[in-house]
Write a protein that holds these residues in place. Sequence first.
Motif, PDB file in Angstrom:
ATOM      1  N   ALA A  36       1.044  -1.447  -0.328  1.00 26.89           N
ATOM      2  CA  ALA A  36       0.013  -0.071  -0.334  1.00 26.89           C
ATOM      3  C   ALA A  36       0.993   0.961   0.044  1.00 26.89           C
ATOM      4  O   ALA A  36       2.285   1.198  -0.021  1.00 26.89           O
ATOM      5  CB  ALA A  36      -1.245  -0.162   1.086  1.00 26.89           C
ATOM      6  N   ALA A  37       0.186   2.512  -0.333  1.00 26.92           N
ATOM      7  CA  ALA A  37       1.193   3.963  -1.182  1.00 26.92           C
ATOM      8  C   ALA A  37      -0.026   4.981  -0.638  1.00 26.92           C
ATOM      9  O   ALA A  37      -0.513   4.389  -1.473  1.00 26.92           O
ATOM     10  CB  ALA A  37       2.288   3.498  -1.566  1.00 26.92           C
ATOM     11  N   THR A  38       0.815   6.273  -0.432  1.00 28.82           N
ATOM     12  CA  THR A  38       0.358   7.496  -1.592  1.00 28.82           C
ATOM     13  C   THR A  38       0.774   7.079  -2.494  1.00 28.82           C
ATOM     14  O   THR A  38       2.404   7.118  -2.517  1.00 28.82           O
ATOM     15  CB  THR A  38      -0.226   7.716  -0.228  1.00 28.82           C
ATOM     16  OG1 THR A  38       1.537   7.655   0.388  1.00 28.82           O
ATOM     17  CG2 THR A  38      -0.864   7.629   0.894  1.00 28.82           C
ATOM     18  N   ASP A  39       0.287   8.504  -2.966  1.00 29.56           N
ATOM     19  CA  ASP A  39       1.147   9.363  -3.992  1.00 29.56           C
ATOM     20  C   ASP A  39       2.211  10.786  -2.983  1.00 29.56           C
ATOM     21  O   ASP A  39       2.027  11.160  -2.039  1.00 29.56           O
ATOM     22  CB  ASP A  39       0.554  10.865  -4.674  1.00 29.56           C
ATOM     23  CG  ASP A  39      -0.859  11.555  -3.605  1.00 29.56           C
ATOM     24  OD1 ASP A  39      -1.497  10.385  -2.356  1.00 29.56           O
ATOM     25  OD2 ASP A  39       0.064  12.659  -3.536  1.00 29.56           O
ATOM     26  N   VAL A  40       3.408  10.460  -4.256  1.00 35.11           N
ATOM     27  CA  VAL A  40       4.513  11.608  -3.405  1.00 35.11           C
ATOM     28  C   VAL A  40       4.824  13.046  -4.716  1.00 35.11           C
ATOM     29  O   VAL A  40       4.028  12.719  -5.504  1.00 35.11           O
ATOM     30  CB  VAL A  40       6.035  10.678  -3.728  1.00 35.11           C
ATOM     31  CG1 VAL A  40       7.205  11.808  -3.662  1.00 35.11           C
ATOM     32  CG2 VAL A  40       5.687   9.287  -3.139  1.00 35.11           C
ATOM     33  N   ALA A  41       4.592  14.167  -3.512  1.00 38.36           N
ATOM     34  CA  ALA A  41       4.857  14.763  -4.104  1.00 38.36           C
ATOM     35  C   ALA A  41       5.790  15.903  -3.943  1.00 38.36           C
ATOM     36  O   ALA A  41       5.195  16.779  -3.352  1.00 38.36           O
ATOM     37  CB  ALA A  41       3.613  16.162  -4.492  1.00 38.36           C
ATOM     38  N   THR A  43       9.295  18.316  -4.486  1.00 38.36           N
ATOM     39  CA  THR A  43       9.757  19.251  -6.247  1.00 38.36           C
ATOM     40  C   THR A  43      10.311  18.774  -7.258  1.00 38.36           C
ATOM     41  O   THR A  43       9.962  18.889  -7.937  1.00 38.36           O
ATOM     42  CB  THR A  43      10.386  20.416  -5.259  1.00 38.36           C
ATOM     43  OG1 THR A  43      10.277  21.394  -4.796  1.00 38.36           O
ATOM     44  CG2 THR A  43      10.774  21.510  -6.855  1.00 38.36           C
ATOM     45  N   ALA A  44      11.103  17.453  -5.850  1.00 39.51           N
ATOM     46  CA  ALA A  44      12.067  16.803  -7.650  1.00 39.51           C
ATOM     47  C   ALA A  44      11.724  15.614  -7.650  1.00 39.51           C
ATOM     48  O   ALA A  44      11.949  14.705  -8.691  1.00 39.51           O
ATOM     49  CB  ALA A  44      13.829  16.231  -6.815  1.00 39.51           C
ATOM     50  N   LEU A  45      10.584  14.920  -7.540  1.00 46.97           N
ATOM     51  CA  LEU A  45      10.168  13.891  -7.455  1.00 46.97           C
ATOM     52  C   LEU A  45       8.035  13.933  -7.548  1.00 46.97           C
ATOM     53  O   LEU A  45       7.613  14.390  -6.542  1.00 46.97           O
ATOM     54  CB  LEU A  45      10.708  13.053  -6.391  1.00 46.97           C
ATOM     55  CG  LEU A  45      10.378  11.125  -6.332  1.00 46.97           C
ATOM     56  CD1 LEU A  45      10.223  10.871  -7.675  1.00 46.97           C
ATOM     57  CD2 LEU A  45      10.720  10.273  -5.911  1.00 46.97           C
ATOM     58  N   LYS A  46       7.367  12.964  -7.937  1.00 46.83           N
ATOM     59  CA  LYS A  46       6.339  13.213  -8.376  1.00 46.83           C
ATOM     60  C   LYS A  46       5.719  12.138  -8.615  1.00 46.83           C
ATOM     61  O   LYS A  46       6.265  11.595  -9.883  1.00 46.83           O
ATOM     62  CB  LYS A  46       5.653  14.543  -9.274  1.00 46.83           C
ATOM     63  CG  LYS A  46       5.907  15.435  -8.799  1.00 46.83           C
ATOM     64  CD  LYS A  46       4.786  17.042  -9.261  1.00 46.83           C
ATOM     65  CE  LYS A  46       5.540  18.242  -8.920  1.00 46.83           C
ATOM     66  NZ  LYS A  46       6.130  18.375  -7.153  1.00 46.83           N
ATOM     67  N   LEU A  47       5.264  10.800  -8.275  1.00 49.18           N
ATOM     68  CA  LEU A  47       4.965   9.492  -8.650  1.00 49.18           C
ATOM     69  C   LEU A  47       2.889   9.441  -8.479  1.00 49.18           C
ATOM     70  O   LEU A  47       2.846  10.481  -6.689  1.00 49.18           O
ATOM     71  CB  LEU A  47       5.572   9.213  -7.706  1.00 49.18           C
ATOM     72  CG  LEU A  47       6.846   8.496  -8.279  1.00 49.18           C
ATOM     73  CD1 LEU A  47       8.120   7.355  -7.444  1.00 49.18           C
ATOM     74  CD2 LEU A  47       6.971   8.458  -9.819  1.00 49.18           C
ATOM     75  N   SER A  48       2.642   9.084  -8.555  1.00 45.56           N
ATOM     76  CA  SER A  48       1.156   8.724  -8.320  1.00 45.56           C
ATOM     77  C   SER A  48       1.129   7.414  -7.048  1.00 45.56           C
ATOM     78  O   SER A  48       1.967   6.489  -7.043  1.00 45.56           O
ATOM     79  CB  SER A  48       0.267   8.188  -9.281  1.00 45.56           C
ATOM     80  OG  SER A  48       0.762   7.389 -10.111  1.00 45.56           O
ATOM     81  N   ALA A  49      -0.228   7.316  -6.619  1.00 40.84           N
ATOM     82  CA  ALA A  49      -0.205   6.801  -5.780  1.00 40.84           C
ATOM     83  C   ALA A  49       0.266   5.505  -6.048  1.00 40.84           C
ATOM     84  O   ALA A  49       1.292   4.347  -5.383  1.00 40.84           O
ATOM     85  CB  ALA A  49      -0.907   6.315  -4.858  1.00 40.84           C
ATOM     86  N   VAL A  50      -0.148   4.771  -7.321  1.00 41.00           N
ATOM     87  CA  VAL A  50       0.531   3.150  -7.959  1.00 41.00           C
ATOM     88  C   VAL A  50       1.520   3.307  -8.570  1.00 41.00           C
ATOM     89  O   VAL A  50       1.970   1.880  -8.295  1.00 41.00           O
ATOM     90  CB  VAL A  50      -1.304   2.999  -9.350  1.00 41.00           C
ATOM     91  CG1 VAL A  50      -0.884   2.171 -10.103  1.00 41.00           C
ATOM     92  CG2 VAL A  50      -2.741   3.476  -9.129  1.00 41.00           C
TER      93      VAL A  50
END
Length: 103
Positions: A36-41, A43-50
């Motif tokens: 299980a995970a959440t999104d990462v937001a 400045t240098a890294l943006k990933l969706s939870a999926v």
Amino acid sequence: MNPEDSKIITLARAARARNGSAEGAAVRDETGRTYAATDVALTALKLSAVQVAAAMAISSGATSLEAAALVSEGAPSPDDEAVAAELGVGELLVAGPDGTLRG
């Protein structure tokens, strides 16, 4: 919905609530392990939870996924659907914050 799919939606909801995130996701790999995970937001890294949940599974040795779920107020991105499909998931389960499955 089968109990195993219900479980990953519950895990995704819990991750989202725990972190106060816009998205929560959970995946089940070919051996039944869940991530299980959440999104990462950042400045240098943006990933969706999926993307984060899939990366956790792959980095732990998974070679495919049996299921993937996203809990969000919005719709999954094309990238989320592509990640799920590449790892063998036929349909990404998408639920609202209350856990209601959207089709």
